[in-house]
Write an enzyme that holds these catalytic residues in place. Structure first.
Site, mmCIF file in Angstrom:
data_model
loop_
_atom_site.group_PDB
_atom_site.id
_atom_site.type_symbol
_atom_site.label_atom_id
_atom_site.label_comp_id
_atom_site.label_asym_id
_atom_site.label_seq_id
_atom_site.Cartn_x
_atom_site.Cartn_y
_atom_site.Cartn_z
ATOM 1 N N ALA A 34 0.805 -1.239 0.000
ATOM 2 C CA ALA A 34 0.000 0.000 0.000
ATOM 3 C C ALA A 34 0.830 1.278 0.000
ATOM 4 O O ALA A 34 0.305 2.346 -0.293
ATOM 5 C CB ALA A 34 -0.943 -0.004 1.202
ATOM 6 N N ALA A 35 2.117 1.176 0.325
ATOM 7 C CA ALA A 35 2.940 2.397 0.347
ATOM 8 C C ALA A 35 3.646 2.630 -0.979
ATOM 9 O O ALA A 35 4.382 3.607 -1.139
ATOM 10 C CB ALA A 35 3.968 2.306 1.480
ATOM 11 N N ASN A 127 9.686 -11.072 -7.203
ATOM 12 C CA ASN A 127 8.265 -10.832 -6.962
ATOM 13 C C ASN A 127 7.494 -12.092 -6.583
ATOM 14 O O ASN A 127 6.536 -12.031 -5.812
ATOM 15 C CB ASN A 127 7.634 -10.157 -8.189
ATOM 16 C CG ASN A 127 8.022 -8.692 -8.264
ATOM 17 O OD1 ASN A 127 8.618 -8.152 -7.335
ATOM 18 N ND2 ASN A 127 7.690 -8.037 -9.365
ATOM 19 N N ASP A 183 -4.553 -3.000 -19.550
ATOM 20 C CA ASP A 183 -4.474 -3.228 -21.000
ATOM 21 C C ASP A 183 -5.777 -2.797 -21.686
ATOM 22 O O ASP A 183 -5.752 -2.231 -22.778
ATOM 23 C CB ASP A 183 -4.184 -4.710 -21.293
ATOM 24 C CG ASP A 183 -2.911 -5.179 -20.599
ATOM 25 O OD1 ASP A 183 -2.008 -4.337 -20.417
ATOM 26 O OD2 ASP A 183 -2.839 -6.357 -20.218
ATOM 27 N N HIS A 210 -0.393 -10.715 -20.073
ATOM 28 C CA HIS A 210 0.042 -9.340 -19.819
ATOM 29 C C HIS A 210 1.543 -9.188 -20.136
ATOM 30 O O HIS A 210 2.376 -9.032 -19.246
ATOM 31 C CB HIS A 210 -0.273 -8.955 -18.370
ATOM 32 C CG HIS A 210 0.099 -7.549 -18.042
ATOM 33 N ND1 HIS A 210 -0.498 -6.452 -18.642
ATOM 34 C CD2 HIS A 210 1.032 -7.038 -17.211
ATOM 35 C CE1 HIS A 210 0.051 -5.342 -18.194
ATOM 36 N NE2 HIS A 210 0.994 -5.669 -17.315
ATOM 37 N N MET A 260 -2.350 2.487 -13.432
ATOM 38 C CA MET A 260 -2.571 1.147 -12.865
ATOM 39 C C MET A 260 -3.473 1.229 -11.639
ATOM 40 O O MET A 260 -4.326 0.357 -11.426
ATOM 41 C CB MET A 260 -1.234 0.486 -12.517
ATOM 42 C CG MET A 260 -1.390 -0.927 -11.968
ATOM 43 S SD MET A 260 -2.232 -2.042 -13.125
ATOM 44 C CE MET A 260 -3.641 -2.552 -12.165
HETATM 45 P P1 NAD Z 1 6.778 0.180 -5.990
HETATM 46 O O1 NAD Z 1 8.162 -0.271 -5.782
HETATM 47 O O2 NAD Z 1 6.511 1.645 -6.111
HETATM 48 O O3 NAD Z 1 5.851 -0.356 -4.825
HETATM 49 C C1 NAD Z 1 5.875 -1.676 -4.409
HETATM 50 C C2 NAD Z 1 5.576 -1.715 -2.938
HETATM 51 O O4 NAD Z 1 5.587 -3.073 -2.536
HETATM 52 C C3 NAD Z 1 6.630 -0.984 -2.082
HETATM 53 O O5 NAD Z 1 6.013 -0.044 -1.230
HETATM 54 C C4 NAD Z 1 7.275 -2.115 -1.297
HETATM 55 O O6 NAD Z 1 7.697 -1.728 0.012
HETATM 56 C C5 NAD Z 1 6.125 -3.103 -1.240
HETATM 57 N N1 NAD Z 1 6.563 -4.439 -0.863
HETATM 58 C C6 NAD Z 1 7.703 -5.091 -1.182
HETATM 59 N N2 NAD Z 1 7.723 -6.286 -0.576
HETATM 60 C C7 NAD Z 1 6.577 -6.395 0.134
HETATM 61 C C8 NAD Z 1 6.016 -7.392 0.957
HETATM 62 N N3 NAD Z 1 6.640 -8.551 1.195
HETATM 63 N N4 NAD Z 1 4.814 -7.156 1.513
HETATM 64 C C9 NAD Z 1 4.149 -6.000 1.275
HETATM 65 N N5 NAD Z 1 4.641 -5.014 0.514
HETATM 66 C C10 NAD Z 1 5.839 -5.218 -0.054
HETATM 67 O O7 NAD Z 1 6.207 -0.593 -7.286
HETATM 68 P P2 NAD Z 1 4.871 -0.277 -8.103
HETATM 69 O O8 NAD Z 1 5.167 0.697 -9.164
HETATM 70 O O9 NAD Z 1 3.775 -0.009 -7.145
HETATM 71 O O10 NAD Z 1 4.644 -1.692 -8.835
HETATM 72 C C11 NAD Z 1 4.332 -2.832 -8.093
HETATM 73 C C12 NAD Z 1 4.193 -4.050 -8.986
HETATM 74 O O11 NAD Z 1 3.087 -3.891 -9.884
HETATM 75 C C13 NAD Z 1 5.396 -4.322 -9.888
HETATM 76 O O12 NAD Z 1 5.667 -5.695 -9.895
HETATM 77 C C14 NAD Z 1 4.930 -3.870 -11.267
HETATM 78 O O13 NAD Z 1 5.606 -4.516 -12.298
HETATM 79 C C15 NAD Z 1 3.483 -4.267 -11.203
HETATM 80 N N6 NAD Z 1 2.591 -3.624 -12.182
HETATM 81 C C16 NAD Z 1 1.635 -4.390 -12.765
HETATM 82 C C17 NAD Z 1 0.738 -3.837 -13.662
HETATM 83 C C18 NAD Z 1 -0.326 -4.675 -14.285
HETATM 84 O O14 NAD Z 1 -0.924 -4.240 -15.277
HETATM 85 N N7 NAD Z 1 -0.663 -5.828 -13.751
HETATM 86 C C19 NAD Z 1 0.837 -2.473 -13.980
HETATM 87 C C20 NAD Z 1 1.835 -1.715 -13.368
HETATM 88 C C21 NAD Z 1 2.705 -2.306 -12.466
HETATM 89 C C1 LMR Z 2 2.355 -2.118 -17.334
HETATM 90 O O1 LMR Z 2 1.804 -2.699 -18.262
HETATM 91 O O2 LMR Z 2 2.412 -0.879 -17.270
HETATM 92 C C2 LMR Z 2 2.937 -2.917 -16.217
HETATM 93 O O3 LMR Z 2 2.933 -4.270 -16.505
HETATM 94 C C3 LMR Z 2 4.273 -2.428 -15.759
HETATM 95 C C4 LMR Z 2 5.373 -2.707 -16.714
HETATM 96 O O4 LMR Z 2 6.397 -3.227 -16.273
HETATM 97 O O5 LMR Z 2 5.250 -2.386 -17.893
#
Ligand code: NAD
Ligand code: LMR
Length: 348
Positions: A34-35, A127, A183, A210, A260
């Site tokens: 959440a942070a 991850n 998407d 994805h 996202m």
């Molecule tokens: P970020 O680094 O800004 O935030 C991730 C957060 O996860 C951090 O606050 C971190 O402290 C926390 N974290 C790490 N380990 C943890 C744990 N064990 N328990 C709880 N929290 C934990 O990253 P972001 O930009 O928020 O992206 C997060 C993920 O989402 C990435 O893997 C990214 O690739 C993915 N993502 C997916 C999509 C999608 O379409 N599905 C889109 C964008 C990003």
């Molecule tokens: C996205 O589609 O934006 C996410 O999957 C993050 C990424 O790594 O591209």
């Protein structure tokens, strides 16, 4: 106030409820991570839009106390629970176990984002370990919760989560989702821009997986809109490469977060509405398809939400010959991604 107007326009809003007739109405939703870049704005949108009386639980291993204090000043009737995990000892589940009690829905954006030059698959090792710890706690404390995984690579983290839930003896394929909504949001936006239409009203499916190699925007059956061959080709590429465009533009500072969070909120609020009895909510989502004749055990497909998660997997949208061929070609790639997830979870 443009921001609020925009949110009101795009984010599904809850109609006034009659407490006497609406069951279960109040939900507990967890945001794990959440942070983070996604977690913060996602938590904001949920604090703003969950049904009154609900609980929003925030969990992270850093900075979440401040995020919770900040959100707690927002005057919506959504109770906050804030839990800071143990960064130095991630196997310490004391706070995590509190966060995962009594959940209706867990949304997981916890994990590392890409930097320029990386693929989503490059994130798997780190991850998958993060997702494992979170899913194990959810399995133990809220075995019936819906779980929506945002963490990349979604094509592999979701099958890994399924295997972890199986190991815990609580796997229900109807309750596990990979969030590919961004998407669809992107496809709606790019089509709307190209054709001068309101993006929110564009009806388009994006199926498959994805990643650029596995994502399949179905442009031949966008209702009321047709595309030239050139438009189809450039739109498909733009949708498939949109994540990388954000990663490159952010230049080392992460990947898509705000869009996202918007997409994650649309997905989570859709599930919550369905838990509250609303019908007809359909999103493309990366789910267990082993009960279908698609020949692959996970795929992003049109899914109708219901009180128990997946109410129904709908037939794939109508496709032209080129799209059918692309689907056949991407399935073996998705299968490899699935195997990566399963192998990790089996040996972990
Ligand atoms: P970020 O680094 O800004 O935030 C991730 C957060 O996860 C951090 O606050 C971190 O402290 C926390 N974290 C790490 N380990 C943890 C744990 N064990 N328990 C709880 N929290 C934990 O990253 P972001 O930009 O928020 O992206 C997060 C993920 O989402 C990435 O893997 C990214 O690739 C993915 N993502 C997916 C999509 C999608 O379409 N599905 C889109 C964008 C990003
Ligand atoms: C996205 O589609 O934006 C996410 O999957 C993050 C990424 O790594 O591209």
């Amino acid at each position: 106030n443009l921001y609020l107007l925009t949110c009101r326009y795009y984010i599904p809003q809850f109609k006034p409820h009659n407490r006497a007739t609406d069951v279960p109405y109040m939900v507990k939703v967890l945001v794990a991570g959440a942070a983070g870049g996604i977690g913060q704005p996602l938590s904001l949108l949920l604090k703003q839009n969950l049904p009154a009386g609900s609980t929003l639980a925030l969990f992270d291993v850093v900075n979440v106390i401040g995020v919770g204090e900040d959100l707690s000043h927002i005057n919506t009737h959504v109770k906050l629970e804030v839990h800071l995990g143990d960064l130095k000892n991630p196997s310490n589940t004391t706070e995590l176990d509190k966060a995962t009690q009594n959940l209706d829905l867990a949304v997981i954006p916890a994990g590392v984002p890409r930097k320029p030059g990386m693929t989503r698959d490059d994130l798997f090792k780190v991850n998958a370990g993060i997702v494992k710890g979170l899913v194990e706690s959810i399995a133990k404390n809220s075995p019936k919760a819906l779980i929506a995984i945002i963490t990349n690579p979604v094509n592999s983290t979701v099958p890994a989560a399924a295997e972890i839930l199986k190991k815990a003896g609580v796997y229900d394929p109807k309750r596990l989702f990979g969030v590919s909504t961004l998407d669809i949001v992107r496809a709606q936006t790019f089509i709307g821009q190209l054709k001068g239409q309101n993006p929110a009203e564009v009806k388009v499916h994006v199926i498959g997986g994805h990643s650029p190699e596995t994502m399949l925007p179905i442009l031949s059956s966008v209702s009321g809109i047709s595309f030239s061959e050139e438009e189809t080709s450039s739109l498909s590429t733009k949708i498939k490469e949109a994540g990388t465009a954000v990663v490159n533009a952010k230049d080392g500072m992460g990947s898509a977060t705000l869009s996202m969070a918007y997409a994650g909120a649309r997905f989570a609020l859709g599930l919550v509405k369905a838990l509250n009895g609303e019908s007809g909510i359909i999103e493309d989502s990366y789910v267990d398809t082993s009960s279908t004749d698609l020949g692959v055990s996970f795929l992003a497909v049109p899914v109708e939400f219901g009180k128990n998660g997946i109410e129904k997997i709908h037939p794939l949208p109508q496709m032209n010959e080129s799209e059918k061929k692309q689907l056949a070609e991407l399935i073996p790639i998705v299968q490899k991604n699935i195997d990566t997830g399963l192998e990790f979870a089996k040996s972990a």
